[in-house]
Write a protein that holds these residues in place. Structure first.
Motif, short mmCIF file in Angstrom:
data_model
loop_
_atom_site.label_atom_id
_atom_site.label_comp_id
_atom_site.label_asym_id
_atom_site.label_seq_id
_atom_site.Cartn_x
_atom_site.Cartn_y
_atom_site.Cartn_z
N VAL A 100 5.78 11.24 -0.01
CA VAL A 100 5.30 10.06 0.39
C VAL A 100 3.69 9.91 0.24
O VAL A 100 3.33 8.91 -0.30
N GLU A 101 2.91 11.14 0.15
CA GLU A 101 1.72 11.07 0.09
C GLU A 101 1.38 10.84 -1.21
O GLU A 101 0.47 10.21 -1.70
N ILE A 102 1.95 11.33 -2.49
CA ILE A 102 1.80 10.97 -3.72
C ILE A 102 1.89 9.81 -3.90
O ILE A 102 1.16 9.04 -4.86
N ASP A 103 3.21 9.04 -3.56
CA ASP A 103 3.33 7.54 -3.69
C ASP A 103 2.35 6.70 -3.22
O ASP A 103 1.80 5.76 -3.91
N ILE A 104 1.68 7.07 -2.14
CA ILE A 104 0.74 6.12 -1.44
C ILE A 104 -0.67 6.42 -2.17
O ILE A 104 -1.29 5.25 -2.26
N LYS A 105 -0.92 7.48 -2.44
CA LYS A 105 -2.28 7.67 -3.08
C LYS A 105 -2.12 6.91 -4.60
O LYS A 105 -3.37 6.37 -4.74
N SER A 106 -1.13 6.90 -5.30
CA SER A 106 -1.26 5.91 -6.56
C SER A 106 -1.02 4.63 -6.26
O SER A 106 -1.77 3.68 -7.18
N PHE B 291 0.77 -1.13 0.10
CA PHE B 291 0.05 -0.05 -0.26
C PHE B 291 0.89 1.25 -0.08
O PHE B 291 0.40 2.48 -0.46
N ILE B 292 2.17 1.20 0.59
CA ILE B 292 2.80 2.40 0.80
C ILE B 292 3.78 2.44 -0.46
O ILE B 292 4.01 3.28 -1.12
N GLY B 293 4.46 1.28 -1.02
CA GLY B 293 5.29 1.41 -2.02
C GLY B 293 6.50 1.00 -1.66
O GLY B 293 6.98 1.21 -0.43
N VAL B 294 7.56 0.29 -2.41
CA VAL B 294 8.82 0.11 -1.96
C VAL B 294 9.68 0.97 -1.86
O VAL B 294 10.61 0.70 -1.08
N ASN B 295 9.67 2.15 -2.45
CA ASN B 295 10.58 3.11 -2.37
C ASN B 295 10.56 3.70 -1.03
O ASN B 295 11.92 4.20 -0.52
N ALA B 296 9.84 3.84 -0.03
CA ALA B 296 9.83 4.17 1.07
C ALA B 296 10.74 3.31 2.28
O ALA B 296 11.38 3.80 3.44
N LEU C 287 -2.83 5.66 6.65
CA LEU C 287 -1.79 4.79 6.10
C LEU C 287 -0.58 5.80 5.87
O LEU C 287 0.43 5.94 5.95
N TYR C 288 -0.88 7.09 5.49
CA TYR C 288 -0.08 8.27 5.11
C TYR C 288 0.71 8.79 6.29
O TYR C 288 1.75 9.00 6.39
N ASP C 289 0.06 8.98 7.46
CA ASP C 289 0.39 9.16 8.64
C ASP C 289 1.29 8.43 9.24
O ASP C 289 2.49 8.55 9.68
N TYR C 290 0.79 7.13 9.26
CA TYR C 290 1.79 6.00 9.69
C TYR C 290 3.35 5.85 8.84
O TYR C 290 4.34 5.82 9.43
N ALA C 291 3.13 6.24 7.46
CA ALA C 291 4.55 6.06 6.62
C ALA C 291 5.27 7.37 6.98
O ALA C 291 6.45 7.13 7.27
N ARG C 292 4.80 8.41 7.27
CA ARG C 292 5.61 9.50 7.56
C ARG C 292 6.13 9.53 9.10
O ARG C 292 7.26 9.91 9.05
N GLN C 293 5.63 8.89 9.76
CA GLN C 293 5.96 8.53 11.28
C GLN C 293 7.29 7.65 11.12
O GLN C 293 8.25 7.84 11.65
N GLN C 294 7.18 6.50 10.37
CA GLN C 294 8.11 5.51 10.14
C GLN C 294 9.34 6.25 9.45
O GLN C 294 10.53 6.29 9.70
N LEU C 295 9.06 6.85 8.54
CA LEU C 295 10.20 7.62 7.64
C LEU C 295 10.92 8.73 8.57
O LEU C 295 12.03 8.89 8.33
N LEU C 296 10.07 9.35 9.17
CA LEU C 296 10.61 10.48 10.17
C LEU C 296 11.56 9.95 11.45
O LEU C 296 12.69 10.35 11.47
N LEU C 297 11.15 8.80 11.51
CA LEU C 297 12.13 8.02 12.69
C LEU C 297 13.34 7.42 12.05
O LEU C 297 14.45 7.42 12.59
N VAL C 298 13.24 6.85 10.76
CA VAL C 298 14.41 6.62 9.86
C VAL C 298 15.31 7.88 9.84
O VAL C 298 16.52 7.80 9.96
#
Length: 271
Positions: A109-115, A43-48, A195-206
């Motif tokens: 990531v919002e654009i990637d998740i939407k598509s 759902f998020i995409g591999v790029n993340a 899901l967008y908020d979740y992905a942003r949170q994980q990327l911010l931790l990275v």
């Protein structure tokens, strides 16, 4: 000269121990974040996941460099110490680049998740088998985030019915909370925003992990090059000391060996 060579040596040895410990922590944190992103990769995409994967690789490389730094600090070879310092610089630069990369992905990531999520949802919606892998993934996603569809329950209008996972029921999974016994409460929000908020949170931790690692490990650059400078100064002092000893030996030669031995007192001939 400030600190002595031995002081810098033990500082560098201590840093390499901390360097290795930070690599172990970095390995664990980056591996955990990869898992958190990998679970929802459809759902998020591999790029993340790529910044976290690079951070995991740097943790493995950091362990090797810490071992090299320990050996070179004990050997006290200037050229080897300088090479170790250069390797640490490369590690710090790559980790900081990982921080920048994670922030770039975080921003886009919002654009990637939407598509990605729309494509996956349309593919799952066309599947009539309720036990298919795609359907089960959607059920788990909707139960986990307490959501329904991409933007809301209206996404299932074309199908004519809403799945039970939109009200907390779905395939049994120990990770999820217990499911409701009926479908009296239908989730109204879509899965795109959570899901967008979740992905942003994980990327911010990275990103924060990479930044913290690059800042903490950069201290070893100064210690390593100060040790190399201390070794150089010690070698120069040793050469100056040897030269001064030789010059003193030539300036004050021992003339006692050049003096002729004492001749016996002349005696009168005997007749």
């Amino acid at each position: 000269m400030g600190l002595s060579t031995n002081c810098w040596k033990y500082l560098v040895l201590t840093f390499n121990v901390l360097f290795a410990m930070s690599a172990v922590v970095l390995f664990g944190v980056s591996g955990f974040l990869i898992y958190r992103l990998f679970v929802y990769r459809h759902f998020i995409g591999v790029n993340a996941e790529y910044p976290a994967i690079l951070l995991l690789m740097m943790a493995i490389i950091t362990c090797s460099i810490a071992w090299i730094g320990w050996r070179t600090a004990k050997s006290m070879h200037q050229i080897h110490v300088i090479i170790t310092g250069i390797l640490i610089i490369l590690v710090v630069v790559i980790e900081f680049s990982c921080f920048v990369w994670a922030m770039v992905v975080w921003d886009n990531v919002e654009i990637d998740i939407k598509s990605t999520i729309m494509h996956y949802f349309e593919h799952a919606l066309q599947n009539t088998d309720s036990s298919s892998v795609d359907t089960i993934r959607w059920d788990r996603l909707q139960v986990k985030f307490e959501c329904c569809g991409v933007s809301g329950p209206s996404d299932y209008t074309s199908k004519g019915q809403v799945p039970f996972s939109c009200c907390g029921q779905g395939p049994l999974d120990a990770v999820h909370k217990p499911y409701a016994s009926d479908c009296s409460m239908l989730y109204q929000r879509g899965c795109g925003k959570p899901l967008y908020d979740y992905a942003r949170q994980q990327l911010l931790l990275v990103a924060m992990t990479a930044l913290a690692a690059s800042i903490l490990q950069s201290t070893g650059i100064f210690c390593t090059f100060f040790l190399a400078q201390a070794i150089k100064e010690k070698r120069r002092a040793s050469i100056r000391n040897s030269t001064s000893i030789r010059e003193a030996a030539f300036a004050n030669p021992d003339d006692s060996l050049l003096a002729s031995p004492t001749a016996p007192a002349p005696t009168l001939p005997k007749y």
